[in-house]
Design a protein around this motif. Structure first.
Motif, PDB file in Angstrom:
ATOM      1  N   GLU A 163       0.829  -1.212   0.000  1.00 27.85           N
ATOM      2  CA  GLU A 163       0.000   0.000   0.000  1.00 27.85           C
ATOM      3  C   GLU A 163       0.859   1.256   0.000  1.00 27.85           C
ATOM      4  O   GLU A 163       0.550   2.228  -0.693  1.00 27.85           O
ATOM      5  CB  GLU A 163      -0.943  -0.010   1.212  1.00 27.85           C
ATOM      6  CG  GLU A 163      -2.040  -1.039   1.062  1.00 27.85           C
ATOM      7  CD  GLU A 163      -2.994  -1.064   2.247  1.00 27.85           C
ATOM      8  OE1 GLU A 163      -3.416   0.011   2.681  1.00 27.85           O
ATOM      9  OE2 GLU A 163      -3.297  -2.157   2.728  1.00 27.85           O
ATOM     10  N   ARG A 215      -1.659   9.088   5.809  1.00 24.47           N
ATOM     11  CA  ARG A 215      -2.883   8.694   5.114  1.00 24.47           C
ATOM     12  C   ARG A 215      -2.967   7.199   4.875  1.00 24.47           C
ATOM     13  O   ARG A 215      -4.036   6.652   4.660  1.00 24.47           O
ATOM     14  CB  ARG A 215      -2.978   9.431   3.760  1.00 24.47           C
ATOM     15  CG  ARG A 215      -3.015  10.935   3.855  1.00 24.47           C
ATOM     16  CD  ARG A 215      -4.406  11.482   4.128  1.00 24.47           C
ATOM     17  NE  ARG A 215      -5.460  10.809   3.392  1.00 24.47           N
ATOM     18  CZ  ARG A 215      -5.917  11.191   2.214  1.00 24.47           C
ATOM     19  NH1 ARG A 215      -5.414  12.242   1.622  1.00 24.47           N
ATOM     20  NH2 ARG A 215      -6.892  10.535   1.625  1.00 24.47           N
ATOM     21  N   VAL A 216      -1.822   6.527   4.848  1.00 25.74           N
ATOM     22  CA  VAL A 216      -1.849   5.102   4.504  1.00 25.74           C
ATOM     23  C   VAL A 216      -1.374   4.210   5.666  1.00 25.74           C
ATOM     24  O   VAL A 216      -2.127   3.370   6.145  1.00 25.74           O
ATOM     25  CB  VAL A 216      -0.992   4.822   3.246  1.00 25.74           C
ATOM     26  CG1 VAL A 216      -0.987   3.340   2.921  1.00 25.74           C
ATOM     27  CG2 VAL A 216      -1.535   5.611   2.065  1.00 25.74           C
ATOM     28  N   PRO A 268      -3.410   4.765   9.312  1.00 28.31           N
ATOM     29  CA  PRO A 268      -4.748   4.156   9.310  1.00 28.31           C
ATOM     30  C   PRO A 268      -4.705   2.633   9.201  1.00 28.31           C
ATOM     31  O   PRO A 268      -5.523   1.938   9.779  1.00 28.31           O
ATOM     32  CB  PRO A 268      -5.413   4.753   8.069  1.00 28.31           C
ATOM     33  CG  PRO A 268      -4.656   5.969   7.753  1.00 28.31           C
ATOM     34  CD  PRO A 268      -3.266   5.752   8.233  1.00 28.31           C
ATOM     35  N   LYS A 269      -3.714   2.142   8.476  1.00 28.07           N
ATOM     36  CA  LYS A 269      -3.612   0.710   8.261  1.00 28.07           C
ATOM     37  C   LYS A 269      -3.354  -0.036   9.567  1.00 28.07           C
ATOM     38  O   LYS A 269      -3.889  -1.112   9.787  1.00 28.07           O
ATOM     39  CB  LYS A 269      -2.456   0.470   7.269  1.00 28.07           C
ATOM     40  CG  LYS A 269      -2.448  -0.877   6.616  1.00 28.07           C
ATOM     41  CD  LYS A 269      -1.450  -0.904   5.473  1.00 28.07           C
ATOM     42  CE  LYS A 269      -0.048  -1.167   5.948  1.00 28.07           C
ATOM     43  NZ  LYS A 269       0.884  -1.442   4.847  1.00 28.07           N
ATOM     44  N   ARG A 318      -3.862   1.239  12.677  1.00 26.85           N
ATOM     45  CA  ARG A 318      -4.377   1.994  13.819  1.00 26.85           C
ATOM     46  C   ARG A 318      -4.916   1.088  14.915  1.00 26.85           C
ATOM     47  O   ARG A 318      -4.756   1.383  16.103  1.00 26.85           O
ATOM     48  CB  ARG A 318      -5.439   2.990  13.367  1.00 26.85           C
ATOM     49  CG  ARG A 318      -6.660   2.318  12.787  1.00 26.85           C
ATOM     50  CD  ARG A 318      -7.656   3.303  12.241  1.00 26.85           C
ATOM     51  NE  ARG A 318      -8.648   2.527  11.518  1.00 26.85           N
ATOM     52  CZ  ARG A 318      -9.276   2.930  10.449  1.00 26.85           C
ATOM     53  NH1 ARG A 318      -9.028   4.095   9.960  1.00 26.85           N
ATOM     54  NH2 ARG A 318     -10.159   2.163   9.864  1.00 26.85           N
ATOM     55  N   ILE A 357       2.703  12.167   3.757  1.00 26.49           N
ATOM     56  CA  ILE A 357       1.330  11.831   3.348  1.00 26.49           C
ATOM     57  C   ILE A 357       1.142  10.327   3.418  1.00 26.49           C
ATOM     58  O   ILE A 357       0.151   9.818   3.940  1.00 26.49           O
ATOM     59  CB  ILE A 357       1.034  12.340   1.918  1.00 26.49           C
ATOM     60  CG1 ILE A 357       1.081  13.866   1.897  1.00 26.49           C
ATOM     61  CG2 ILE A 357      -0.314  11.843   1.438  1.00 26.49           C
ATOM     62  CD1 ILE A 357       0.743  14.472   0.569  1.00 26.49           C
ATOM     63  N   ARG A 400     -11.108  -4.831   9.454  1.00 21.50           N
ATOM     64  CA  ARG A 400      -9.916  -5.295   8.753  1.00 21.50           C
ATOM     65  C   ARG A 400     -10.231  -6.076   7.516  1.00 21.50           C
ATOM     66  O   ARG A 400     -11.184  -6.775   7.424  1.00 21.50           O
ATOM     67  CB  ARG A 400      -9.056  -6.142   9.680  1.00 21.50           C
ATOM     68  CG  ARG A 400      -7.618  -5.685   9.654  1.00 21.50           C
ATOM     69  CD  ARG A 400      -6.816  -6.501  10.610  1.00 21.50           C
ATOM     70  NE  ARG A 400      -6.531  -5.714  11.795  1.00 21.50           N
ATOM     71  CZ  ARG A 400      -6.041  -6.293  12.910  1.00 21.50           C
ATOM     72  NH1 ARG A 400      -5.840  -7.568  12.967  1.00 21.50           N
ATOM     73  NH2 ARG A 400      -5.790  -5.550  13.961  1.00 21.50           N
TER      74      ARG A 400
END
Lengths: 289, 601
Positions: free
Chosen positions: A185, A202-203, A206-207, A209, A198, A289
């Motif tokens: 990702e 952003r990736v 969150p992935k 978290r 970023i 997930r």
């Protein structure tokens, strides 16, 4: 829901062991009741005792015991320690797990071992180490005294010792998660023109978290409950360097059972609340997930 | 040119995973990189995308050198095998990611997203999360996302790998359609030859980090230049044959099959023939065959696969034609045959039946290395050589056979050989201090390629190439190219001038070096480095070989009279494998090259 998700859950159910036969259900119930009995005897009973003892002399005495300024100071100190330690260890955990999961470098396995070290050694030793370093007769003791900085028997020492003990929780939680989720990702984000920050916010964040939240909760629980290491560096100065666990011990030794168990019940409640949040997180996290 | 790769090399822990790849991909071309796993094709794709750096060489996109430009700035679209969608974002957010990063306005973003969703036929899926989509739909989203910022190049890394056959085909069609509609230059990496055939304008076949051959699908299939491509693109029977003045012979039978390919000189020599399973005809007797008779055989196995019937036929008269391989790597005397329904109805076959076998079309590989023959004074010594790791590895990678030959008088001056006079293929002898005399003896008996093998030599990591005479340059290069297709090694040509070369002569040496390199590249598709040395040839080569373990020497010579005097010291140490390429007269200019070109064009 797409058909894919449904068939996945069907697969999940169909591969579970121990269905249908009488023997297997007997085995199942035996194991479940055994473990429940075990939990009841070893965990639930002591927990219940805490609350029973706390409310022994009634509700008023319970509330009254928090009015004691030393108790209030201990609660405050514990919260301050957790507030400093948890964010620092979160940042450290993220950095370490990122480095370990994404890069190949010399001494990587050494770093992993180092992260695990606090779990392996006794908390008392962890405390002792700091006394040896920063205590009056320690390596930096004289220098610290000259500059009028107190580490041992003061807040910095408590924070350092707590940090040491709670080091591994966030990193331990994130390393396997990041390794499992891989790099794809992030690489996709980069080819789409995203820069490092970023991509991270952003990736990557969150992935991971839910794993992160889980690690932070565990870290927090340990930070508030730590006894051994803090006990060595704190010096047990009432109203100044006593954290909640230390304070409980003092009250108990003074035969102030209501007071001791009242604070203990608060700590227990914190732990229970942590576990509830953890369970909620696990559920949401699993579903997402 | 949309994408230009120039001598791209990527090493991993010292070993080249992408080895000197040069490639031009035109505007709007659909290029497929095909190869088995571990062939370096994905690494090459990642290098184009900028996700993997290169150790050597240059990459240019639309004439702009991007070798040192980060992935972020290259602006290519990349689609991953496992989609790599942002799992916490909706389809809409996924697709708009590149646009958000570029701070495009909301309304424009929405419009572009709608366009893209229409393009991959996923209208109305905007608010779904990736987990709520099927694999095929997720990959469509990934394609849309990769196209959002209007990249000039679309790269797809095994995009259909995780999908089942039906969806795979559907998605394949979509991608072809999208590619045509946008006219975007596309590179797709796959290990599936069917996929490559279905999608590609041009295919590049990779193996062991090297780009072996390039070409249109039909041409690569009909006229492969290498064993690997012949067997990797579809099934193939590789058969050892002899090329004579009258045509191709398998054992005693001459085959008058069509399109035998151009002759490589007039010399009678051993060649490798490719026979596709569908080009084999089966009939009850030799007289019933409509095509050239090859041999007789017994049907061993029949598999019904729907449209086609596949069978294995054991060759009965092993003397006449012994297949090297049927592409499965087992060097047994089997032929793979496929027949259509129509052919099946015309002649019903059952297991064990004896049939006559004919070939409709054969293709001769333009490779100078056909088979290996170990040669020693006793049977047991020859057998021991067969077990040597380097030889076994080479033979299995080349899908060829190793035979043995006993020559009691090997190396004895004045004595002639016992068996049949001709030495076909590459002759292999064991290295020892006196081996140079044996090599000389074999050359006198007519052997053309001799591999001198030290004990327990392993496949080389570096191959040094040198020829002592310009007349054997062509032959040496052809053999080197053939060897290097089968080992993952770097190639280095070493030019050596005498120590006292006058300064005026030196540019001449340089020119020879450059000529050699450009010939290797143009004729054999072989990328090699070049080094110029001054001094005694044998001494310089020995020094270079001694520097590093895991090196091999390919030595081209003409005439064998002075072999011991000139190169004796090279063989005396017997630490490195040496392949001697010997030509008495150079083959007529251009012949071998033309044959190769025909296979490659």
């Amino acid at each position: 829901m797409a058909a894919g998700a449904q068939s996945a859950s069907l697969d999940d159910v169909s591969t579970r062991p121990g269905r249908d036969t009488i023997v297997s259900s007997i085995v199942r119930w035996t194991f479940i009741s055994l473990s429940l009995l075990f939990l009841a005897a070893l965990l639930f009973a002591p927990l219940a005792t805490v609350f029973v003892m706390a409310f022994e002399k009634g509700w008023r005495a319970y509330v009254h015991s928090f009015a004691d300024p030393d108790t209030a100071a201990a609660i405050r100190l514990t919260l301050i320690t957790a507030l400093v330690v948890v964010p620092l260890n979160t940042v450290f955990g993220l950095a370490a797990s990122w480095a370990i999961a994404k890069f190949e470098f010399r001494g990587k396995s050494f770093l992993i071992t180092l992260i695990d070290l606090p779990l392996a050694i006794s908390p008392v030793i962890s405390g002792m180490v700091y006394v040896l370093l920063f205590g009056l007769h320690g390596w930096f003791g004289v220098w610290l005294q000259e500059h009028d900085i107190s580490v041992i028997f003061a807040l910095p020492g408590i924070i350092l010792a707590t940090m040491f003990v709670t080091f591994p929780y966030v990193a331990r939680e994130l390393i396997p998660l990041m390794q499992q989720l891989g790099n794809d990702e992030e690489e996709a984000a980069i080819t789409l023109g995203a820069g490092g920050w970023i991509t991270f916010f952003r990736v990557t964040l969150p992935k991971v978290r839910w794993g992160l939240v889980y690690g932070v909760i565990l870290c927090n629980a340990r930070a508030m409950g730590e006894f051994g290491a803090v006990s060595v560096v704190s010096g047990h100065i009432r109203g100044l360097t006593n954290t909640m666990p230390l304070h409980i011990e003092i009250l108990y030794n003074e035969y102030n059972f209501v007071g001791a168990f009242a604070v203990a019940s608060l700590l227990t409640l914190l732990a229970v609340a942590t576990l509830v949040v953890k369970t909620l997180v696990e559920r949401t996290g699993y579903r997402r997930r | 040119m949309s994408i230009t790769l120039d001598q791209v090399t990527k090493r991993y822990q010292g070993l080249p995973v992408v080895n000197d790849v040069s490639l031009d991909i035109g505007d709007g071309e659909f290029f497929v990189l095909l190869g088995p796993s571990g062939s370096g094709k994905s690494t090459l794709l990642r290098a184009i995308a900028g996700l993997a750096g290169v150790d050597h060489g240059r990459i240019a996109l639309h004439g702009r050198d991007v070798t040192h430009v980060s992935a972020k700035e290259r602006g290519v679209g990349l689609v991953f095998q496992n989609y790599a969608l942002f799992r916490h974002m909706t389809v809409a957010d996924n697709i708009e990611f590149a646009l958000r990063v570029r701070r495009m306005k909301g309304a424009e973003r929405r419009q572009r997203r709608q366009e893209l969703l229409r393009l991959v036929s996923l209208e109305g899926m905007d608010e779904r999360l990736p987990a709520q989509l099927s694999g095929g739909q997720q990959q469509r989203v990934a394609v849309a996302r990769a196209l959002a910022h209007k990249p000039e190049v679309l790269l797809l890394d095994e995009p259909f790998g995780a999908l089942d056959a039906k969806i795979r085909e559907e998605l394949r069609r979509t991608i072809r359609q999208v590619q045509r509609e946008l006219g975007i230059t596309t590179v797709l990496v796959t290990h599936d030859q069917e996929e490559a055939f279905a999608l590609a304008d041009r295919i590049g076949v990779m193996n062991l980090g090297r780009l072996l051959e390039l070409g249109k699908p039909q041409e690569l299939y009909a006229r492969p230049a290498t064993r690997f491509v012949a067997t990797f693109l579809g099934a193939a029977n590789l058969i050892l044959a002899r090329q004579t003045r009258d045509g191709i012979r398998f054992g005693k039978t001459a085959v008058n099959a069509s399109a035998a390919g151009p002759l490589q000189g007039s010399r009678d020599h051993e060649v490798v023939a490719v026979v596709r399973p569908e080009e084999i005809e089966i009939a009850p007797t030799r007289e019933d065959l409509a095509s050239g008779y090859l041999t007789r055989g017994a049907v061993e196995e029949i598999v019904f696969t729907g449209a086609l019937e596949r069978m294995r036929i054991r060759i009965e008269d092993g003397q006449e034609a012994a297949p090297l391989s049927n592409g499965n790597g087992n060097g047994s005397a089997f032929l793979e045959v496929t027949r259509t329904q129509h052919e099946q109805r015309a002649f019903q076959i059952s297991n064990g039946q004896h049939v006559a076998i004919g070939v409709r079309r054969i293709h001769i590989l333009p490779t100078p290395l056909s088979s290996f023959t170990t040669c020693a004074t006793t049977e047991s010594l020859a057998e021991a050589l067969v077990q040597q790791p380097l030889l076994a590895e080479l033979a299995s990678r080349m899908k060829t056979r190793i035979s043995t030959r006993v020559e009691p008088k090997l190396g004895m001056p004045g004595a002639n050989c016992e068996g049949a006079p001709e030495f076909s293929g590459t002759t292999v002898i064991a290295a020892h201090s006196e081996v140079v005399y044996q090599a000389q003896w074999l050359l006198k008996m007519g052997a053309e390629e001799i591999l001198v093998l030290p004990q327990n030599a392993s496949p080389p990591q570096r191959v040094l190439i040198h020829w002592a005479d310009e007349a054997v340059r062509r032959a040496t290069l052809a053999v080197s190219a053939s060897i290097l297709r089968h080992v993952s090694a770097e190639a280095i040509y070493i030019g050596i001038l005498p120590q006292q070369t006058p300064a005026a002569q030196r540019p001449h040496g340089m020119r020879a070096l450059l000529d050699a390199r450009s010939e290797a590249q143009a004729v054999h598709g072989l990328e090699m480095r070049t080094e110029l040395r001054f001094g005694d040839v044998s001494h310089e080569l020995a020094r270079q070989l001694g520097e590093l373990a895991g090196q091999m020497l390919i030595l081209g010579i003409r005439g064998h009279a002075d072999l011991p005097e000139r190169f004796g010291s090279l063989f005396a140490e017997s630490r490195w494998p040496v392949l001697i390429v010997h030509r008495q007269h150079d083959s007529p200019a251009g012949q071998a090259g033309q044959a190769y070109q025909a296979g490659q064009a």
